[in-house]
Design an enzyme around this catalytic site. Structure first.
Site, short mmCIF file in Angstrom:
data_model
loop_
_atom_site.label_atom_id
_atom_site.label_comp_id
_atom_site.label_asym_id
_atom_site.label_seq_id
_atom_site.Cartn_x
_atom_site.Cartn_y
_atom_site.Cartn_z
N LEU A 37 0.88 -1.16 0.00
CA LEU A 37 0.00 0.00 0.00
C LEU A 37 0.92 1.21 0.00
O LEU A 37 2.01 1.17 0.59
CB LEU A 37 -0.88 0.01 1.25
CG LEU A 37 -1.94 -1.10 1.35
CD1 LEU A 37 -2.67 -1.03 2.69
CD2 LEU A 37 -2.94 -1.01 0.20
N ASP A 38 0.47 2.30 -0.64
CA ASP A 38 1.30 3.51 -0.67
C ASP A 38 1.48 4.06 0.75
O ASP A 38 0.69 3.76 1.64
CB ASP A 38 0.61 4.60 -1.52
CG ASP A 38 0.49 4.20 -2.97
OD1 ASP A 38 1.27 3.34 -3.42
OD2 ASP A 38 -0.39 4.76 -3.65
N LYS A 39 2.48 4.90 0.89
CA LYS A 39 2.77 5.49 2.20
C LYS A 39 1.53 6.20 2.78
O LYS A 39 1.27 6.14 3.98
CB LYS A 39 3.93 6.49 2.03
CG LYS A 39 4.49 7.01 3.32
CD LYS A 39 5.71 7.88 3.06
CE LYS A 39 6.25 8.46 4.34
NZ LYS A 39 7.37 9.37 4.11
#
Ligand code: URA
Length: 243
Positions: free
Chosen positions: A105-107
């Site tokens: 998952l993105d930051k």
């Protein structure tokens, strides 16, 4: 059936280091089939032998399966020179358990992240052949319209490949919010799909489902729990038919 050393059994069932497991065994708190055993290198059969700590039965699982409610601000990597990773949320005993994130998952993305040291299952869950569904709640800076559903169904081209059809459900009470369900997991896929729908920018993104798993509503951001046996079995069945 598998035969392993007693310190490995204790270390895996209590999630402690091998060294700490040996200490617990040497202190006489562990019994094997009802008899105290202080030999950390004793061989035990995981299915046949009964191992107890202070009289309480332990159970052995070869692998760890964890559901994390990922907060924003952490990256999905085992280590990084600059950014904090999701592993910073776990006690040090987990450091040598070989855990990896199943996908990324993105930051700035929140929500359901699966972590395991079962590399074979992780591989099958990530294989495009398994067509594992992932459902996200997304909020954008502009309202969604019904025609955005066509864009998601037709897909967009990312790195030369068209994305698999994705499904859009617009929230009735807020047209800037929607649920999007994907079967592939390309880099920034939700953000790119939203951008393809009239240049919408994502302002909030949270994964709420992954395969048969639903994000546990009792987990606050940054909290995690082990999967139940039932959840693990369902995940394993979800990959049947994959590679
Ligand atoms: N799609 C995105 O754009 N970001 C994520 O973190 C997951 C899916």
């Amino acid at each position: 059936m598998s035969v392993i050393r007693l310190d490995k059994y204790v270390s895996s069932s209590l999630i402690v280091s091998r060294k700490d497991a040996s200490g617990i065994i040497r202190s006489g708190r562990i019994s094997v089939n009802g008899t105290v055993c202080k030999a950390f290198d004793k061989k035990v059969e995981t299915d046949a032998d009964s191992i107890a700590l202070d009289g309480e039965m332990l159970s052995y699982s070869e692998f760890i399966y964890i559901m994390l409610n990922k907060p924003s601000g952490l990256i999905c990597a085992s280590e990084d020179a600059k950014a904090k990773t999701v592993f910073s949320l776990f006690p040090k005993e987990y450091a040598d358990k070989g855990l990896s994130c199943v996908g990324r998952l993105d930051k700035d993305t929140f929500g359901l992240l699966l972590l395991t040291n079962d590399g074979a299952l992780a591989h099958r869950l990530l294989s495009p052949k398994s067509k594992i569904t992932k459902k996200y709640f997304v909020k954008c800076d502009k309202p969604f319209s019904a025609s955005d559903g066509d864009v998601l169904r037709e897909g967009i081209v990312i790195e030369g490949k068209r994305t698999s059809p994705a499904a859009l459900e617009i929230c009735e009470n807020d047209e800037k919010s929607a649920y999007i369900t994907l079967t592939d997991g390309k880099f920034h896929e939700i953000k790119r799909l939203c951008y393809a729908c009239g240049k919408k920018e994502v302002v909030f993104l949270k994964r709420i489902e992954f395969a048969s798993l639903k994000l546990d509503e009792f987990l606050e951001y940054g909290e995690w729990r082990n999967l139940t046996d039932d959840e693990t079995n369902k995940l394993k069945s979800a990959t049947k038919g994959g590679n």
